[in-house]
Motif scaffolding. Structure first.
Motif, PDB file in Angstrom:
ATOM      1  N   GLN A 137     -19.637  61.250 -64.875  1.00 16.86           N
ATOM      2  CA  GLN A 137     -20.443  62.505 -64.664  1.00 16.86           C
ATOM      3  C   GLN A 137     -21.475  62.305 -63.430  1.00 16.86           C
ATOM      4  O   GLN A 137     -22.128  63.208 -62.797  1.00 16.86           O
ATOM      5  N   ASP A 138     -21.516  61.161 -63.020  1.00 15.26           N
ATOM      6  CA  ASP A 138     -22.754  61.017 -62.022  1.00 15.26           C
ATOM      7  C   ASP A 138     -21.940  60.646 -60.703  1.00 15.26           C
ATOM      8  O   ASP A 138     -22.706  60.608 -59.664  1.00 15.26           O
ATOM      9  N   MET A 139     -20.952  60.541 -60.555  1.00 16.94           N
ATOM     10  CA  MET A 139     -19.958  60.899 -59.285  1.00 16.94           C
ATOM     11  C   MET A 139     -19.919  62.027 -58.335  1.00 16.94           C
ATOM     12  O   MET A 139     -19.878  63.051 -59.165  1.00 16.94           O
ATOM     13  N   THR A 140     -19.826  61.743 -57.063  1.00 15.88           N
ATOM     14  CA  THR A 140     -19.485  63.237 -56.275  1.00 15.88           C
ATOM     15  C   THR A 140     -18.010  63.240 -55.986  1.00 15.88           C
ATOM     16  O   THR A 140     -17.449  62.210 -55.942  1.00 15.88           O
ATOM     17  N   PRO A 141     -17.674  64.622 -55.780  1.00 18.31           N
ATOM     18  CA  PRO A 141     -16.289  64.831 -55.200  1.00 18.31           C
ATOM     19  C   PRO A 141     -16.121  63.786 -54.161  1.00 18.31           C
ATOM     20  O   PRO A 141     -14.900  63.407 -54.015  1.00 18.31           O
ATOM     21  N   ASP A 142     -16.944  63.419 -53.055  1.00 21.11           N
ATOM     22  CA  ASP A 142     -16.451  62.789 -51.988  1.00 21.11           C
ATOM     23  C   ASP A 142     -16.284  61.071 -52.442  1.00 21.11           C
ATOM     24  O   ASP A 142     -15.115  60.570 -52.066  1.00 21.11           O
ATOM     25  N   GLU A 143     -16.993  60.890 -53.547  1.00 18.32           N
ATOM     26  CA  GLU A 143     -16.683  59.402 -54.234  1.00 18.32           C
ATOM     27  C   GLU A 143     -15.388  59.214 -54.812  1.00 18.32           C
ATOM     28  O   GLU A 143     -14.861  58.403 -54.603  1.00 18.32           O
ATOM     29  N   HIS A 195     -12.322  59.596 -52.389  1.00 19.92           N
ATOM     30  CA  HIS A 195     -12.457  58.355 -51.662  1.00 19.92           C
ATOM     31  C   HIS A 195     -11.477  57.339 -52.504  1.00 19.92           C
ATOM     32  O   HIS A 195     -10.614  56.531 -51.821  1.00 19.92           O
ATOM     33  N   ILE A 196     -11.835  57.377 -53.682  1.00 19.04           N
ATOM     34  CA  ILE A 196     -11.032  56.293 -54.618  1.00 19.04           C
ATOM     35  C   ILE A 196      -9.708  56.540 -54.603  1.00 19.04           C
ATOM     36  O   ILE A 196      -8.917  55.654 -54.627  1.00 19.04           O
ATOM     37  N   MET A 197      -9.353  57.815 -55.035  1.00 19.76           N
ATOM     38  CA  MET A 197      -8.096  58.268 -55.169  1.00 19.76           C
ATOM     39  C   MET A 197      -7.252  58.295 -53.732  1.00 19.76           C
ATOM     40  O   MET A 197      -5.907  57.607 -53.782  1.00 19.76           O
ATOM     41  N   ASN A 198      -7.964  58.238 -52.554  1.00 20.57           N
ATOM     42  CA  ASN A 198      -7.156  58.188 -51.414  1.00 20.57           C
ATOM     43  C   ASN A 198      -6.890  56.838 -51.027  1.00 20.57           C
ATOM     44  O   ASN A 198      -5.916  56.325 -50.593  1.00 20.57           O
TER      45      ASN A 198
END
Ligand code: NAP
Length: 242
Positions: A97-103, A106-109
């Motif tokens: 819940q503290d993560m941003t969509p960009d974060e 990036h991990i999935m990419n």
């Protein structure tokens, strides 16, 4: 002479894989994104020590354009990849819940997008030669999920199902696709653990310690050498932990 392409080879498990395959006489194509000096130093060291050809290629494997460029370089050098090891990966510790969509994107990419980018470009030549092995580096968290590593777990779970599906597509072409789900391996990825946290982790593991990167590399080399009938498997190596 066989050729292996290893992503994320500048340190940790990837650098140990490079050493084991060099010792076995493979030509190496080594990649990482940020640590150009370390990758070039490793390339020089391995080519001097084992008298094998080493081609370092620096760039971000989550970027399809870079990966296309890397394969253009590989073909220009008249190399064909016999074994692809998708090892590059990043972790993120913290509440989802503290993560941003960009974060999380990036991990999935980096963790699963890169596997797709590499497989997509290596498969045509492997199919043409009716020969090849793909080994994807996964994690026990891809099997069972970890609190505070939700996106990392999702990326490794995706690697597991992608591995099983791709193995079915490619078995008729004599290409084996397997994943290895490691438990805790002592590398820079886990360097954030304090001494006390590392000891507590070791206490949880029946083997009483983290695995070494050399043990991880040895296992990967064994899968590269396994009989052709081994495909579509998620092989767990975790000291009996999970
Ligand atoms: P590490 O020491 O942090 O090394 C990660 C490697 O990936 C580095 O060479 C890094 O190089 C490279 N990398 C990161 N992002 C990249 C990108 N976008 N493009 C190309 N290369 C990139 O990690 P490790 O522990 O050896 O982990 C290797 C693999 O094992 C990962 O997939 C990890 O998820 C998996 N794994 C590790 C453990 C463990 O306990 N250590 C357990 C289970 C699974 P640059 O930063 O220079 O690009």
């Amino acid at each position: 002479m066989n050729t292996v392409l290893i992503t994320g080879a500048s340190r940790g498990i990837g650098a140990a894989i490079a050493e084991v395959f060099a010792r076995h006489g493979y030509q190496l194509i080594l990649n990482c994104c940020h640590s150009e000096t370390a990758l070039k130093a490793l390339s020089d060291e391995l080519s001097d020590k084992y008298h094998v050809t080493v081609l370092p290629v620096i760039g971000d494997v989550s970027d399809p354009d870079f990966v296309a460029n890397m394969f253009a370089i590989i073909h220009q050098q008249s190399l064909s990849v016999d074994v692809l090891i998708n090892n590059a990966g990043i972790s993120h510790i913290g509440l989802f819940q503290d993560m941003t969509p960009d974060e999380w994107q990036h991990i999935m990419n980096v963790n699963i997008g890169s596997v797709m980018n590499l497989c997509h470009l290596v498969i045509p030549s492997m199919v043409h030669r009716h020969h090849g092995r793909i080994i994807n580096i996964s994690s026990v968290w891809g099997n069972v999920g970890a609190s505070c590593e939700a996106v990392y777990s999702a990326s490794k779970g995706a690697i597991n199902s992608f591995t099983k599906a791709l193995a079915k597509e490619l078995a008729p072409s004599n290409i084996q696709v397997n994943a290895i789900a490691f438990g805790a391996i002592e590398t820079p990825m886990n360097a954030w653990l304090s001494k006390e946290e590392a000891e507590a982790l070791a206490d949880e593991i029946p083997a009483g310690r983290e695995g070494t990167k050399e043990e991880a590399a040895q296992m990967i080399c064994m899968v590269a050498d396994a009989p052709d009938y081994l495909t579509g498997q998620i092989i767990t190596m975790d000291g009996g932990w999970i």
